[in-house]
Write a protein that holds these residues in place. Structure first.
Motif, PDB file in Angstrom:
ATOM      1  N   ASP A  97       3.340  -6.012  -4.839  1.00 38.58           N
ATOM      2  CA  ASP A  97       2.423  -4.886  -4.933  1.00 38.58           C
ATOM      3  C   ASP A  97       0.978  -5.364  -4.968  1.00 38.58           C
ATOM      4  O   ASP A  97       0.118  -4.811  -4.275  1.00 38.58           O
TER       5      ASP A  97
ATOM      6  N   GLN B 261      -1.710  -4.598  -1.907  1.00 38.93           N
ATOM      7  CA  GLN B 261      -2.978  -3.898  -2.137  1.00 38.93           C
ATOM      8  C   GLN B 261      -4.174  -4.772  -1.791  1.00 38.93           C
ATOM      9  O   GLN B 261      -5.110  -4.321  -1.124  1.00 38.93           O
TER      10      GLN B 261
ATOM     11  N   MET C 161      -4.327  -5.318   1.925  1.00 44.35           N
ATOM     12  CA  MET C 161      -4.206  -4.050   2.652  1.00 44.35           C
ATOM     13  C   MET C 161      -3.093  -4.119   3.703  1.00 44.35           C
ATOM     14  O   MET C 161      -3.301  -3.784   4.872  1.00 44.35           O
TER      15      MET C 161
END
Length: 139
Positions: free
Chosen positions: A19, A23, A26
């Protein structure tokens, strides 16, 4: 019977790492994220002497450690004269399924540095090839 902490939290750890990397870089999917992490770890492993491979492996969480050692056959040490050489090899490793995202090497180094316990991060940092250590220090 109790489970060791590494085993108990293995799934949580890899999910948290994926995760965070997804993030930060991207990335669109968990599959791409995992491929980038695995590719980076395998390229790093190919550029480390045996003792350094053991150091990195000993300081990664359980699942990440398994990924690091996956399909490993000890071979000649590959040189890492600069970041471009490392990234070119990583891009070739990821193709044809994943086109390497720009800056993914720096993003994975940031991930390892920030998601690892300080003691583990310091041990990993101590054995990185110099072009990767420079990025680590800036992360």
């Amino acid at each position: 019977m109790t489970n060791p902490r590494d085993v108990k939290y293995a799934n949580e750890s890899i999910a948290r790492w994926q995760d965070a990397l997804k993030q930060r870089a991207m990335l669109e999917t968990n599959n791409i994220t995992f491929a980038c992490l695995r590719g980076f770890l395998h390229e790093l492993r190919a550029r480390l002497p045996l003792a350094a491979i053991a150091t990195v492996g000993n300081h990664l969480p359980a699942v990440q450690r398994g990924v690091f050692y996956q399909d490993w056959t000890p071979d000649a040490l590959l040189p890492t004269p600069d970041l471009a050489t490392f990234e070119a090899a990583l891009a070739a490793r990821l193709l044809p399924h994943v086109h390497m995202p720009e800056g993914i090497a720096a993003d994975v180094l940031w991930l390892i540095k920030t998601e690892s316990e300080p003691f583990d991060a310091a041990a990993i940092r101590s054995v990185l090839p110099s072009p990767l250590a420079e990025i680590w220090d800036r992360a």
